[in-house]
Enzyme design. Structure first.
Site, PDB file in Angstrom:
ATOM      1  N   LYS A   8       0.868  -1.184   0.000  1.00  8.56           N
ATOM      2  CA  LYS A   8       0.000   0.000   0.000  1.00  8.56           C
ATOM      3  C   LYS A   8       0.903   1.232   0.000  1.00  8.56           C
ATOM      4  CE  LYS A   8       0.941   1.209   4.437  1.00  8.56           C
ATOM      5  NZ  LYS A   8       1.792   2.407   4.724  1.00  8.56           N
ATOM      6  N   ASP A 137      -1.456  -0.982  11.093  1.00 10.62           N
ATOM      7  CA  ASP A 137      -2.052  -0.928   9.757  1.00 10.62           C
ATOM      8  C   ASP A 137      -2.407  -2.291   9.204  1.00 10.62           C
ATOM      9  OD1 ASP A 137       0.507  -1.853   9.389  1.00 10.62           O
ATOM     10  OD2 ASP A 137       0.985  -0.539   7.696  1.00 10.62           O
TER      11      ASP A 137
END
Length: 275
Positions: A8, A137
């Site tokens: 990401k 995350d």
């Protein structure tokens, strides 16, 4: 059974306040990209060990029990003892220390892989709870869709954002950026405009309004990272930034860049189409 954990990027990152526990609250946007590791799990027959781990590609230091995919296996094993011993093969392609979330992705995809392989019937919401125990995350990669992230990067709000059709160039020099050092020069403050609102603007406007607060301190210490960002803009990027607090810099382009790996031959360099 095999799966492909993806990386990401952070679109902007604002450090908004320091918490009583010593951590910092932030706001950022996580956006999935098509840069992948490979993770395969097979049953381990006739073994006294609950798992074996084989890693190829990028070298990972440390003991197997410290690897996040093993931690994910052990975490689920506590609640699902019917899980059998496993042989884990992981090919690391996502660079380490880049701010691309490779380790978190591996852990989250391990949870999803074990859920499917052993028919555990764990909901997405429950898998997110497990993943959150492994990293702030990590839970993002369960649903793997763009989110506006707050808290310490662990509170997610889905957002409507698509960069489909754009191309991303990822450049990671051989530099390790200490997260502690990156935070050392940060002065937390609430932004005048939330990233959630900035993301609604045309991407051409992001250069002036979407910031990564870590860049000031990191660029001061490592001017070669700042130079990469400048060069991406010179090549025509509509937006370029560091991802998180890692040393990777990305540029978003309207068209693919020819021979880009030749231009950054001393660095990890990959170009991908965004989805």
């Amino acid at each position: 059974m095999i799966t492909f954990p993806n990386a990401k990027i952070n679109l902007g990152l604002n450090i908004v306040e320091k918490r009583p526990d010593g951590y910092h609250n932030l706001e950022t946007i996580f956006y999935p990209i098509n840069l992948q590791d490979a993770l395969e799990v097979t049953r381990l027959e006739h073994s006294d060990n609950p798992y074996t781990l084989h890693v190829s590609g990028t070298v990972i230091d440390g003991e197997p029990e410290d690897n996040l995919v093993v931690k994910a296996y052990n975490l689920l094993k506590q609640d699902y003892p019917q899980m059998l011993a496993v042989d884990i093969h992981m090919y690391k392609h996502i660079p380490i220390g880049a701010g691309l979330g490779g380790g978190s992705a591996d852990a989250a995809y391990m949870i999803k892989l074990l859920n499917e392989k052993f028919s555990l019937d764990i909901s997405n919401e429950k898998m997110e709870e497990y993943a959150a125990q492994l990293g702030a995350d990590c839970a993002f990669f369960i649903k793997n869709k763009p989110v506006f992230a707050t808290g310490i990067g662990n509170i997610f709000e889905p957002i409507e954002l698509s960069l489909k059709g754009y191309h991303i160039v990822l450049i990671k020099p051989d530099i390790f950026v200490s997260t502690k050092d990156a935070f050392s020069a940060i002065k937390p403050q609430h932004p005048a405009i939330s990233l959630k609102e900035i993301a609604k603007q045309p991407i051409e406007a992001w250069k002036e309004s979407m910031k990564n607060d870590f860049e000031d301190s990191v660029f001061l210490k490592y001017p070669e990272i700042a130079a990469i960002k400048d060069e991406l803009y010179d090549l025509g990027a509509v937006y370029a930034a560091m991802s998180g607090s890692g040393s990777c810099v990305y540029g978003i382009f309207k068209e693919p860049i020819e021979h880009v790996e030749d231009k950054f031959c001393q660095c990890f360099c990959r170009q991908r189409e965004l989805e």
